[in-house]
Design a protein around this motif. Structure first.
Motif, short mmCIF file in Angstrom:
data_model
loop_
_atom_site.label_atom_id
_atom_site.label_comp_id
_atom_site.label_asym_id
_atom_site.label_seq_id
_atom_site.Cartn_x
_atom_site.Cartn_y
_atom_site.Cartn_z
N ARG A 151 0.80 -1.22 0.00
CA ARG A 151 0.00 0.00 0.00
C ARG A 151 0.83 1.28 0.00
NH1 ARG A 151 -2.45 1.63 4.13
NH2 ARG A 151 -4.01 2.85 3.02
N GLU A 152 2.01 1.25 0.62
CA GLU A 152 2.70 2.48 0.95
C GLU A 152 4.06 2.62 0.26
OE1 GLU A 152 2.20 1.41 5.19
OE2 GLU A 152 1.64 3.53 5.41
N PHE A 153 4.33 3.85 -0.19
CA PHE A 153 5.58 4.14 -0.91
C PHE A 153 6.00 5.54 -0.51
CE2 PHE A 153 8.83 3.57 -3.77
CZ PHE A 153 8.77 4.27 -4.96
N SER A 154 7.07 5.64 0.27
CA SER A 154 7.47 6.95 0.78
C SER A 154 8.68 7.49 0.03
CB SER A 154 7.78 6.85 2.28
OG SER A 154 8.86 5.97 2.48
N LEU A 155 8.76 8.81 0.00
CA LEU A 155 9.87 9.52 -0.65
C LEU A 155 10.57 10.37 0.39
CD1 LEU A 155 11.22 10.38 -3.43
CD2 LEU A 155 9.67 12.34 -3.35
N ARG A 156 11.88 10.21 0.51
CA ARG A 156 12.62 10.94 1.54
C ARG A 156 13.64 11.88 0.91
NH1 ARG A 156 13.19 11.41 6.80
NH2 ARG A 156 15.25 11.79 7.72
N LEU A 157 13.66 13.09 1.44
CA LEU A 157 14.70 14.05 1.11
C LEU A 157 15.63 14.12 2.32
CD1 LEU A 157 12.05 14.92 -0.50
CD2 LEU A 157 13.15 17.15 -0.69
N GLU A 158 16.84 13.65 2.17
CA GLU A 158 17.75 13.57 3.31
C GLU A 158 18.31 14.94 3.69
OE1 GLU A 158 18.29 11.22 5.30
OE2 GLU A 158 17.61 9.42 4.25
N SER A 159 18.62 15.75 2.71
CA SER A 159 19.18 17.08 2.95
C SER A 159 18.63 18.00 1.85
CB SER A 159 20.70 17.03 2.90
OG SER A 159 21.26 18.32 3.10
N ALA A 160 17.52 18.64 2.18
CA ALA A 160 16.77 19.37 1.15
C ALA A 160 17.59 20.53 0.57
CB ALA A 160 15.47 19.90 1.73
N ALA A 161 17.40 20.74 -0.73
CA ALA A 161 18.05 21.84 -1.44
C ALA A 161 16.99 22.66 -2.15
CB ALA A 161 19.04 21.28 -2.46
N PRO A 162 17.26 23.95 -2.38
CA PRO A 162 16.27 24.79 -3.08
C PRO A 162 15.84 24.22 -4.43
CG PRO A 162 17.94 26.17 -2.06
CD PRO A 162 18.40 24.75 -1.87
N SER A 163 16.73 23.47 -5.09
CA SER A 163 16.38 22.86 -6.38
C SER A 163 15.30 21.78 -6.25
CB SER A 163 17.63 22.25 -7.03
OG SER A 163 18.16 21.23 -6.19
N GLN A 164 15.02 21.39 -5.03
CA GLN A 164 13.98 20.39 -4.81
C GLN A 164 12.63 21.02 -4.53
OE1 GLN A 164 16.34 18.14 -1.81
NE2 GLN A 164 16.12 16.39 -3.20
N THR A 165 12.56 22.32 -4.59
CA THR A 165 11.27 23.00 -4.53
C THR A 165 10.46 22.57 -5.74
OG1 THR A 165 12.11 24.91 -3.33
CG2 THR A 165 10.12 25.25 -4.67
N SER A 166 9.31 21.99 -5.49
CA SER A 166 8.54 21.41 -6.59
C SER A 166 7.20 20.94 -6.06
CB SER A 166 9.32 20.21 -7.17
OG SER A 166 8.70 19.71 -8.33
N VAL A 167 6.39 20.43 -6.97
CA VAL A 167 5.17 19.73 -6.60
C VAL A 167 5.42 18.25 -6.84
CG1 VAL A 167 2.70 19.48 -6.91
CG2 VAL A 167 3.79 21.70 -7.31
N TYR A 168 5.17 17.45 -5.83
CA TYR A 168 5.45 16.02 -5.91
C TYR A 168 4.14 15.24 -6.00
CZ TYR A 168 10.19 17.21 -4.66
OH TYR A 168 11.47 17.74 -4.67
#
Lengths: 113, 115
Positions: free
Chosen positions: A72-89
């Protein structure tokens, strides 16, 4: 019938912080996906999972990790966020057979400052 | 690798006008083709899809698309648009016939309908 549910819907992070986007589907689908949507670039596949226990890189995997916790479950992890990861997921799922429709969640708006 | 091109980035039409949005893909083998729509603030929803049979595919809300293999195209059409069709439209292609539906999306076309 919830379909694909993802949380949180909105999040603001500071550069270097970590966070996990959660996704769950109640359609008994085998395959699950994480996409990011950026203006002028459409949707790009980050990671996908063809079945429980398997994950594979998509087009833009750098800076992300995923876990297929169960069917059922699928997670997405950002370990060390960067401004380039600003987005809609967007999380998505389908049965994984050719021609099967992919169903999308409602999106998570992430801003990294 | 497969790729998808949508050349119209922003289309503005008046209500009742006819619509055609272009989509071209690059892949030499068998493909499955999709059009998704994203209404403002919402998630993507499937409009229609093609993976075999009649190349003229009819979808929801009066949309249709024609697969022309010789032109590598899958253009979306609607004879008479409504204000409620204002949305972003994405063409997508899947060329993986071994089970996994890894869609490659185009960059999208924003459609604005003027009442």
């Amino acid at each position: 019938n919830a379909g694909v549910t993802q949380t949180p819907k909105f999040q603001v992070l500071k550069t270097g912080q970590s966070m996990t986007l959660q996704c769950a589907q109640d359609m008994n689908h085998n395959s699950m996906y994480w996409y990011r949507q950026d203006p002028g670039m459409g949707l790009r596949l980050i990671y996908y999972s063809a079945s429980e226990g398997t994950t594979d890189k998509g087009e833009v995997p750098n800076g992300y990790n995923v876990s297929r916790l169960n069917k059922r479950e699928f997670s997405l992890r950002l370990e060390s966020a960067a401004p380039s990861q600003t987005s809609v997921y967007f999380c998505a799922s389908n049965q994984g057979r050719t021609g099967n429709t992919i169903y999308f969640g409602e999106g998570s708006w992430l801003t990294v400052v | 690798a497969q790729s998808v091109s949508q050349h119209n980035h922003h289309v503005i039409l008046s209500e009742a006008a006819s619509l055609e949005l272009g989509c071209n893909y690059s892949y030499g083998g068998t493909v499955n083709l999709f059009w998704y729509v994203q209404y403002p603030g919402q998630h993507l929803q499937l409009l229609l899809k093609y993976f075999s049979g009649d190349p003229l595919v009819k979808g929801i809300k009066g949309f249709e698309a024609e697969f022309i293999k010789s032109k590598f195209s899958f253009n979306l059409r609607k004879p008479s648009v409504q204000w409620s069709d204002t949305a972003e439209y994405f063409c997508a292609v899947n060329a993986d016939n071994f089970g996994n539906e890894k869609l490659t999306f185009g960059t999208g076309t924003r459609l604005t309908i003027i009442p």
